[in-house]
Design an enzyme around this catalytic site. Structure first.
Site, PDB file in Angstrom:
ATOM      1  N   TRP A  57     110.941  73.458 -37.051  1.00 12.52           N
ATOM      2  CA  TRP A  57     111.305  74.861 -36.763  1.00 12.52           C
ATOM      3  C   TRP A  57     110.134  75.783 -37.122  1.00 12.52           C
ATOM      4  CZ3 TRP A  57     111.464  79.256 -39.741  1.00 12.52           C
ATOM      5  CH2 TRP A  57     112.100  80.356 -39.193  1.00 12.52           C
ATOM      6  N   HIS A  58     109.438  75.447 -38.201  1.00 13.24           N
ATOM      7  CA  HIS A  58     108.344  76.317 -38.646  1.00 13.24           C
ATOM      8  C   HIS A  58     107.158  76.300 -37.694  1.00 13.24           C
ATOM      9  CE1 HIS A  58     110.521  76.492 -42.458  1.00 13.24           C
ATOM     10  NE2 HIS A  58     109.845  77.597 -42.667  1.00 13.24           N
ATOM     11  N   GLY A  59     106.904  75.199 -37.073  1.00 13.32           N
ATOM     12  CA  GLY A  59     105.747  75.201 -36.185  1.00 13.32           C
ATOM     13  C   GLY A  59     105.548  73.870 -35.508  1.00 13.32           C
TER      14      GLY A  59
END
Lengths: 469, 317
Positions: free
Chosen positions: A323-325
């Site tokens: 989700w973060h990257g």
């Protein structure tokens, strides 16, 4: 528009003044228009994407409840998820996917260079997509009734204080507040709102941006950096990312308070956690709750035996990482958190104790583990991670002490000390008690924070780290 | 409501009073700061130094040109990380303080100074001079060009010192004050240099400059006019690069045309005749020569300046 920009403060002042001049039934209209203006200030064309996400989940949610046929509902929710995730994938993950494809092809001997795709990542796409998905799932599960007014729903997705970096709000909490008939202006709301805005801004421009200056100088070029340098950089980066993100979240809560809207707390003194499991109840709470409710529990949570629980934990944390990257380092970051969580369960390290000394030791060791894992958040490729971990394990403490003897760095530590003191206070006292602090302490403290921002903040500081997620 | 208004008024006046007192104290600290950091170098020059010739530019001047070996009364006033907009503001500031060099001003330009993609960074650079916001109109104009709201920040007097105070305060504590004002700070070779150069090259290859910044020539012209008005000869140089992207040639050509049209001597050390710095062992990183190569560069530069001088004398211009 960045929360730490002067433009934003003028915008906020304008919206705040008009908001309280308007009659109650028109206030939401102003918030909706302001939210669109806020987003378009960054890049007008990307508003279409936001609008598309809004339309998809609004109409599919209405479709979900238009009949009692479960098959039809299931088809509807699957369609909603596919469309929302397809948008997210196209803008955020396609480059990473192509890179992996290229690497897989190279493994089987096909040397094909996929052209680089320079797609601008829409600001806050992960946040508003997850918010929108949560709404559709809640409607599907019949936890909430679908909103029938498109504009109210639109405001729920685009509400500007939390649009680009959360908290990821649930419709059941936020929508009724946006639709309410009576907004109340009280001096307590103003007091809490201003405190949270100033505190958030202090965290961002005084601590995070100054720490970033040092952290970047350490991590941007690893050549010649010793284990001591890197350990110091890792320590500061942990505070940088917290103050950057929590700074934004505090400001979002404070801004909303000015409009008599309560957002959920996204952080609860995470560095005072006594285990990594405890840390995830205090760090980016809205995301960890989201993953718990929509991924971990549907997978079976801890109800299907120990091994299945461990697998579920790994899946949940790898998803948090992704989700973060779109890169390997975030996957590693999520994986390491999953690994520590499993270890804590296996060795029962997450059980609370009453002994103060053990609690302090657990808090310190949790902080060190978190700091160690956060390095993978900062690096650009996996090779760098090997280098950094390798050097830290051969740490020369004289290097580390060298930093502590430099006054420039000690000023950052002074900021961190203030941060920890306020964290301790906020941990013991709920938000409402802020209004009970004597005025002769509260206002001078706010003025002190304000001048710290003017004197020590970086006026040309960068954007919030979480804007890129 | 009345109570709230009184509270707001008290807070407002408290802020106003603290702001005035703090800015008066910070002004003292700022003006008496002669440490290298936070404008101390520039303060030192403006207060204590005079020169016939000065060099202005970024770290590519301070670490690559040994002005002591160029001649007497030659100073290197370049600062690390400071580029064209900043340096043109410094020239206007020197004019205001009557501190322009007596004869020659040599300004080092970079390709990055010329493209629109870097304009915002170049303007941000000028913010290091915000102390002079209400003293030098040229600086004010550059800062105001950042956004229409920029001027309102200066309603708070202490804002002029924003970003400097860590260093001003620590300079007072004298633990890190470096008050040596050497003209030349060479970069000594390390075993990591070639790795840094190759890594830097990779990064530079990804940078795509596309559009010429039209304001660049206006600022260059304004700088040229300041020099002319004060009988100072302006010379523009473009230091050597290890990696020289194709489109930089276009930028160099436009600067060259401008200089020719305005009779400004221009020396491009990336031109074919200067091929002494194409080997990796000359470089400390992708943009800085190491000490040995920088001394060679200084020697070549000195010769080139002599040629310019004799050419000027011959032409009587």
């Amino acid at each position: 528009m960045l929360f730490n920009s002067f433009d934003f403060f003028l915008f906020l002042l304008f919206v705040f003044a008009i908001f309280w001049l308007l009659p109650n039934n028109k206030k939401w209209v102003l918030l909706l228009i302001s939210s669109y203006v806020f987003y378009m200030y960054w890049n007008p064309i990307y508003i279409l994407l936001l609008l598309l996400t809004t339309i998809i989940d609004f109409y599919i949610s209405l479709y979900l409840t238009s009949s009692d046929n479960p098959k039809r509902s299931r088809k509807g929710i699957v369609l909603s998820l596919i469309l929302s995730l397809a948008i997210l994938f196209s803008f955020k993950y396609i480059g990473f996917f192509l890179l992996i494809s290229q690497q897989v092809l190279a493994l089987i001997g096909i040397d094909y260079v996929i052209p680089e795709m320079n797609i601008l990542l829409p600001m806050g796409i992960s946040f508003y997509t997850f918010q929108s998905i949560s709404y559709a799932i809640d409607v599907y599960r019949k936890d909430i009734k679908p909103e029938r007014n498109f504009f109210y729903f639109s405001l729920y997705i685009t509400y500007f204080p939390q649009l680009v970096a959360g908290p990821i709000e649930r419709a059941s909490q936020l929508l009724p507040q946006l639709k309410k008939k009576q907004f109340n202006f009280t001096s307590n709301h103003l007091k809490i709102g201003i405190f949270y805005i100033v505190w958030g801004l202090f965290l961002k421009v005084v601590i995070a941006d100054n720490a970033a200056f040092i952290v970047d100088s350490i991590f941007d070029n690893l050549e010649g950096k010793t284990g001591g340098n890197l350990a110091y950089g890792a320590l500061l980066f942990t505070f940088q990312i917290y103050t950057d993100f929590a700074g934004y979240s505090f400001m979002a809560i404070g801004i909303s308070k000015l409009f008599d809207i309560q957002l959920m707390a996204n952080f609860n003194s995470p560095f005072l956690s006594e285990s990594v499991s405890d840390f995830w109840k205090r760090w980016h709470i809205s995301l960890s709750n989201w993953v718990r409710d929509y991924i971990y529990i549907p997978l079976g949570g801890n109800r299907k035996g120990a091994y299945r629980t461990y697998i579920n934990l790994f899946i949940a944390f790898v998803i948090i990482g992704i989700w973060h990257g779109a890169s390997y380092n975030f996957i590693i970051w999520g994986f390491l958190h999953g690994l520590v969580m499993v270890c804590e369960r296996v060795f029962k390290l997450n059980i609370a104790t009453r002994f103060s000394l053990i609690r302090i030791l657990k808090t310190v060791s949790t902080f060190l583990i978190i700091t160690f894992i956060f390095i993978s958040f900062r690096i650009e490729n996996v090779h760098q991670l090997y280098t950094i971990y390798g050097r830290i394990f051969t740490l020369d403490w004289r290097d580390f002490l060298f930093f502590l003897s430099d006054n420039r760095y000690n000023f950052v530590f002074l900021g961190i000390f203030i941060l920890l003191m306020v964290e301790l206070y906020l941990k013991k006292m709920p938000l409402a008690t802020l209004t009970k602090i004597p005025q002769y302490i509260f206002y001078p403290f706010c003025i002190l924070l304000f001048f710290s921002i003017v004197f020590l903040g970086r006026a040309e500081g960068g954007q919030f780290i979480y804007f890129q997620f | 409501m009345k109570k709230t208004l009184i509270k707001i008024a008290v807070i407002f006046f408290s802020i106003l009073i603290i702001d005035r007192i703090a800015s008066a104290k910070l002004r003292d600290l700022y003006e008496n700061n002669f440490c290298k950091h936070s404008g101390g170098d520039l303060n030192y020059y403006l207060k204590f130094q005079n020169a016939d010739t000065i060099f202005l530019g970024s770290s590519r001047v301070s670490s690559m040109i040994n002005t002591d070996s160029i001649g007497k009364n030659v100073l290197n006033v370049a600062s690390k990380g400071k580029h064209f907009y900043y340096n043109s503001c410094v020239i206007h500031l020197m004019e205001k303080y009557k501190k322009l060099p007596r004869k020659v001003l040599i300004l080092n330009l970079e390709a990055e100074d010329i493209y629109i993609e870097n304009k915002s960074d170049l303007i941000d650079n000028v913010f290091y001079l915000k102390y002079y916001y209400d003293k030098v109109g040229f600086i004010k104009d550059r800062i105001d060009s950042k956004s229409p709201f920029e001027k309102y920040k200066f309603l708070l007097s202490s804002y002029k010192f924003n970003g400097e105070n860590f260093l001003l305060a620590t300079n007072q504590l004298q633990s890190i004050c470096d008050d040596t004002h050497e003209n030349y700070t060479p970069l000594y070779p390390t075993i990591y240099d070639s790795v840094k150069v190759l890594k830097g090259k990779k990064i530079q290859q990804k940078i795509k400059y596309t559009k010429f910044n039209d304001e660049f020539l206006n600022i260059l012209q304004a700088t040229n006019l300041v020099c002319r008005k004060n009988n100072v000869r302006l010379i523009i140089i473009y230091g050597p690069h290890y990696y020289y992207p194709k489109n930089f040639e276009h930028a160099s050509f436009r600067v060259k045309s401008f200089c020719e049209n305005n009779h400004i001597p221009y020396i491009d050390f990336n031109a074919k005749e200067f091929n002494q710095f194409k080997t990796i062992d000359s470089w400390f990183d992708i943009v800085h020569l190491n000490k040995k190569a920088s001394l060679l560069y200084t020697k070549i530069l000195k010769e080139e300046l002599k040629k310019v001088d004799s050419l000027i004398k011959r032409n009587g211009n």
